[in-house]
Design a protein around this motif. Structure first.
Motif, mmCIF file in Angstrom:
data_model
loop_
_atom_site.group_PDB
_atom_site.id
_atom_site.type_symbol
_atom_site.label_atom_id
_atom_site.label_comp_id
_atom_site.label_asym_id
_atom_site.label_seq_id
_atom_site.Cartn_x
_atom_site.Cartn_y
_atom_site.Cartn_z
ATOM 1 N N MET A 1 0.835 -1.202 0.000
ATOM 2 C CA MET A 1 0.000 0.000 0.000
ATOM 3 C C MET A 1 0.872 1.256 0.000
ATOM 4 S SD MET A 1 -3.246 -0.841 0.092
ATOM 5 C CE MET A 1 -4.104 0.534 0.833
ATOM 6 N N LYS A 2 0.445 2.247 -0.771
ATOM 7 C CA LYS A 2 1.153 3.514 -0.778
ATOM 8 C C LYS A 2 0.904 4.262 0.528
ATOM 9 C CE LYS A 2 0.993 4.295 -5.782
ATOM 10 N NZ LYS A 2 0.535 5.222 -6.858
ATOM 11 N N GLN A 3 1.852 5.117 0.879
ATOM 12 C CA GLN A 3 1.696 5.965 2.048
ATOM 13 C C GLN A 3 1.925 7.419 1.660
ATOM 14 O OE1 GLN A 3 4.430 4.254 4.967
ATOM 15 N NE2 GLN A 3 2.683 3.365 6.027
ATOM 16 N N TYR A 4 1.118 8.293 2.239
ATOM 17 C CA TYR A 4 1.288 9.715 1.998
ATOM 18 C C TYR A 4 2.575 10.220 2.645
ATOM 19 C CZ TYR A 4 -3.703 9.910 0.724
ATOM 20 O OH TYR A 4 -4.916 9.723 0.130
ATOM 21 N N LYS A 5 3.145 11.253 2.052
ATOM 22 C CA LYS A 5 4.172 12.047 2.715
ATOM 23 C C LYS A 5 3.414 13.096 3.527
ATOM 24 C CE LYS A 5 7.469 9.850 0.593
ATOM 25 N NZ LYS A 5 8.308 8.879 1.319
ATOM 26 N N VAL A 6 3.587 13.067 4.842
ATOM 27 C CA VAL A 6 2.720 13.848 5.738
ATOM 28 C C VAL A 6 3.495 14.976 6.397
ATOM 29 C CG1 VAL A 6 1.208 13.739 7.751
ATOM 30 C CG2 VAL A 6 1.335 11.787 6.174
ATOM 31 N N CYS A 7 2.885 16.165 6.412
ATOM 32 C CA CYS A 7 3.421 17.314 7.134
ATOM 33 C C CYS A 7 2.364 17.796 8.128
ATOM 34 C CB CYS A 7 3.774 18.456 6.188
ATOM 35 S SG CYS A 7 5.142 18.105 5.075
ATOM 36 N N LEU A 8 2.783 17.984 9.364
ATOM 37 C CA LEU A 8 1.908 18.518 10.404
ATOM 38 C C LEU A 8 2.315 19.951 10.696
ATOM 39 C CD1 LEU A 8 -0.130 18.402 12.794
ATOM 40 C CD2 LEU A 8 1.729 17.416 14.168
ATOM 41 N N THR A 9 1.369 20.881 10.589
ATOM 42 C CA THR A 9 1.632 22.263 10.947
ATOM 43 C C THR A 9 0.991 22.578 12.297
ATOM 44 O OG1 THR A 9 1.229 24.586 10.376
ATOM 45 C CG2 THR A 9 -0.322 22.980 9.484
ATOM 46 N N ILE A 10 1.780 23.158 13.187
ATOM 47 C CA ILE A 10 1.314 23.602 14.499
ATOM 48 C C ILE A 10 1.519 25.108 14.510
ATOM 49 C CG2 ILE A 10 1.566 23.346 16.994
ATOM 50 C CD1 ILE A 10 2.915 20.637 16.488
ATOM 51 N N ALA A 11 0.459 25.863 14.265
ATOM 52 C CA ALA A 11 0.622 27.297 14.011
ATOM 53 C C ALA A 11 -0.686 28.032 14.261
ATOM 54 C CB ALA A 11 1.096 27.515 12.574
ATOM 55 N N GLY A 12 -0.649 29.329 14.082
ATOM 56 C CA GLY A 12 -1.842 30.138 14.270
ATOM 57 C C GLY A 12 -2.806 30.022 13.109
ATOM 58 N N SER A 13 -4.061 30.362 13.372
ATOM 59 C CA SER A 13 -5.090 30.328 12.338
ATOM 60 C C SER A 13 -5.324 31.732 11.800
ATOM 61 C CB SER A 13 -6.397 29.769 12.916
ATOM 62 O OG SER A 13 -7.443 29.858 11.965
ATOM 63 N N ASP A 14 -5.333 31.864 10.493
ATOM 64 C CA ASP A 14 -5.586 33.143 9.820
ATOM 65 C C ASP A 14 -6.904 33.035 9.058
ATOM 66 O OD1 ASP A 14 -5.719 35.382 8.224
ATOM 67 O OD2 ASP A 14 -3.875 34.978 7.114
ATOM 68 N N PRO A 15 -7.977 33.674 9.538
ATOM 69 C CA PRO A 15 -9.264 33.541 8.869
ATOM 70 C C PRO A 15 -9.281 34.095 7.450
ATOM 71 C CG PRO A 15 -9.353 35.303 10.496
ATOM 72 C CD PRO A 15 -8.044 34.585 10.701
ATOM 73 N N SER A 16 -8.340 34.989 7.131
ATOM 74 C CA SER A 16 -8.287 35.535 5.769
ATOM 75 C C SER A 16 -7.643 34.559 4.795
ATOM 76 C CB SER A 16 -7.523 36.863 5.753
ATOM 77 O OG SER A 16 -6.125 36.669 5.871
ATOM 78 N N GLY A 17 -6.976 33.515 5.306
ATOM 79 C CA GLY A 17 -6.433 32.466 4.452
ATOM 80 C C GLY A 17 -5.060 32.724 3.877
ATOM 81 N N GLY A 18 -4.471 33.886 4.176
ATOM 82 C CA GLY A 18 -3.205 34.215 3.545
ATOM 83 C C GLY A 18 -1.975 33.700 4.266
ATOM 84 N N ALA A 19 -2.122 33.416 5.550
ATOM 85 C CA ALA A 19 -0.967 32.995 6.351
ATOM 86 C C ALA A 19 -1.402 31.878 7.299
ATOM 87 C CB ALA A 19 -0.397 34.180 7.126
ATOM 88 N N GLY A 20 -0.518 31.537 8.276
ATOM 89 C CA GLY A 20 -0.879 30.558 9.290
ATOM 90 C C GLY A 20 -1.185 29.182 8.733
ATOM 91 N N ILE A 21 -1.978 28.427 9.486
ATOM 92 C CA ILE A 21 -2.247 27.047 9.090
ATOM 93 C C ILE A 21 -2.983 26.958 7.759
ATOM 94 C CG2 ILE A 21 -2.163 26.090 11.425
ATOM 95 C CD1 ILE A 21 -5.188 26.133 11.499
ATOM 96 N N GLN A 22 -3.772 27.989 7.422
ATOM 97 C CA GLN A 22 -4.466 27.956 6.132
ATOM 98 C C GLN A 22 -3.467 27.984 4.982
ATOM 99 O OE1 GLN A 22 -5.421 29.620 8.791
ATOM 100 N NE2 GLN A 22 -7.628 29.466 9.057
ATOM 101 N N ALA A 23 -2.479 28.884 5.051
ATOM 102 C CA ALA A 23 -1.456 28.935 4.007
ATOM 103 C C ALA A 23 -0.595 27.674 4.014
ATOM 104 C CB ALA A 23 -0.582 30.172 4.189
ATOM 105 N N ASP A 24 -0.313 27.152 5.211
ATOM 106 C CA ASP A 24 0.479 25.922 5.317
ATOM 107 C C ASP A 24 -0.223 24.756 4.632
ATOM 108 O OD1 ASP A 24 2.352 27.314 6.821
ATOM 109 O OD2 ASP A 24 1.559 26.623 8.746
ATOM 110 N N ILE A 25 -1.511 24.603 4.901
ATOM 111 C CA ILE A 25 -2.274 23.494 4.310
ATOM 112 C C ILE A 25 -2.276 23.597 2.787
ATOM 113 C CG2 ILE A 25 -4.592 22.516 4.058
ATOM 114 C CD1 ILE A 25 -5.043 23.288 7.039
ATOM 115 N N LYS A 26 -2.503 24.810 2.276
ATOM 116 C CA LYS A 26 -2.505 25.000 0.816
ATOM 117 C C LYS A 26 -1.143 24.641 0.227
ATOM 118 C CE LYS A 26 -5.715 28.893 1.231
ATOM 119 N NZ LYS A 26 -5.856 30.365 1.106
ATOM 120 N N THR A 27 -0.080 25.123 0.860
ATOM 121 C CA THR A 27 1.262 24.881 0.335
ATOM 122 C C THR A 27 1.602 23.401 0.340
ATOM 123 O OG1 THR A 27 1.999 27.060 1.107
ATOM 124 C CG2 THR A 27 3.708 25.413 0.683
#
Length: 259
Positions: A1-27
């Protein structure tokens, strides 16, 4: 079975989506990895700046990350805003317990709009206990000067000074605040220089978050540190370049983080 390459971000939340965990998840997602996220604080912000920052309960931060790591251990961990001493202790405990292969800490100390995120006691703990548990620290020049308490030191001097202070933890000081071509300096026992072209864009919100999470993503895929940084800087360059063509909000807009 294949396995994902996983990154965990522990950071602040930015409701505007430009920084923080939102930007991390997108990247992380754009770079082909699987993103996990634990917020350390909730912020009230938009493209015009940060108005408030409200820390999450430290036990909740620990429990969220621990249960995630017990079930699916990430190849890489990225740390962003650490808003208080209790959360700094919780993250240090996580790193000691789970020992991720690679942890990058982007120490978000002061927002671009001038809001301070941490107090002096937390600074001291991060320097003495948390940062030495990581495999890369990525402060910008003002943050590095604050951490080192050296107001006039250059980026390359700060990278070497902090490496020694952190007992051999590699440090990359980002020089984007200086005029001319943005130049970052990594010290990992030797000095490495990363230079890129300066782009004319008003949309630069979240650059540090994107760079650090991109480095984590490339490390998760097996690249050596210098290669991961070089690839991440190219990804950041492209995201700034493409984002320059957009109008989003009334302040400093985000990078281009869409498929």
């Amino acid at each position: 079975m294949k396995q994902y390459k996983v990154c965990l971000t522990i950071a602040g939340s930015d409701p505007s989506g430009g920084a923080g965990i939102q930007a991390d998840i997108k990247t992380v997602t754009l770079l082909g990895c699987y993103a996990q996220a634990v917020p350390t604080c909730l912020t009230v912000q938009n493209t015009l700046g940060v108005q408030r920052s409200i820390p999450i309960d430290a036990e909740l931060v620990f429990d969220q990350a621990a249960v995630t790591m017990e079930d699916c251990m990430p190849q890489c961990v990225k740390i962003g805003i650490v808003p208080n001493l209790a959360i700094a202790h919780a993250i240090a405990e996580l790193l000691r317990k789970f020992k991720p292969k690679f942890c990058i800490f982007d120490p978000v100390l002061i927002s671009s709009s001038g809001l301070s995120f941490v107090d002096n006691e937390t600074y001291e703990f991060m320097l003495e206990e948390l940062m030495p548990l990581c495999q890369l620290i990525t402060p910008n020049l003002p943050e590095a000067r604050h951490l080192a308490q050296l107001s006039d030191a250059t980026a390359d001097e700060l990278a070497q000074y902090l490496y020694n202070k952190l007992k051999g933890t590699p440090v990359m000081v980002k020089g984007g605040h200086l005029p001319g071509s943005p130049t970052d300096y990594l010290f990992d026992g030797a000095l490495h220089k990363f230079q890129s072209e300066r782009l004319n864009s008003h949309n630069t919100h979240g650059t540090g978050c994107v760079l650090s999470s991109a480095i984590a993503s490339y490390k998760a895929q097996g690249l050596e540190l210098k290669d991961a940084i070089a690839q991440a800087k190219q990804f950041l360059f492209n995201a700034i370049k493409q984002g320059a063509n957009y109008k989003h909000g009334n302040g400093c807009g985000p990078l281009y983080l869409v498929p």
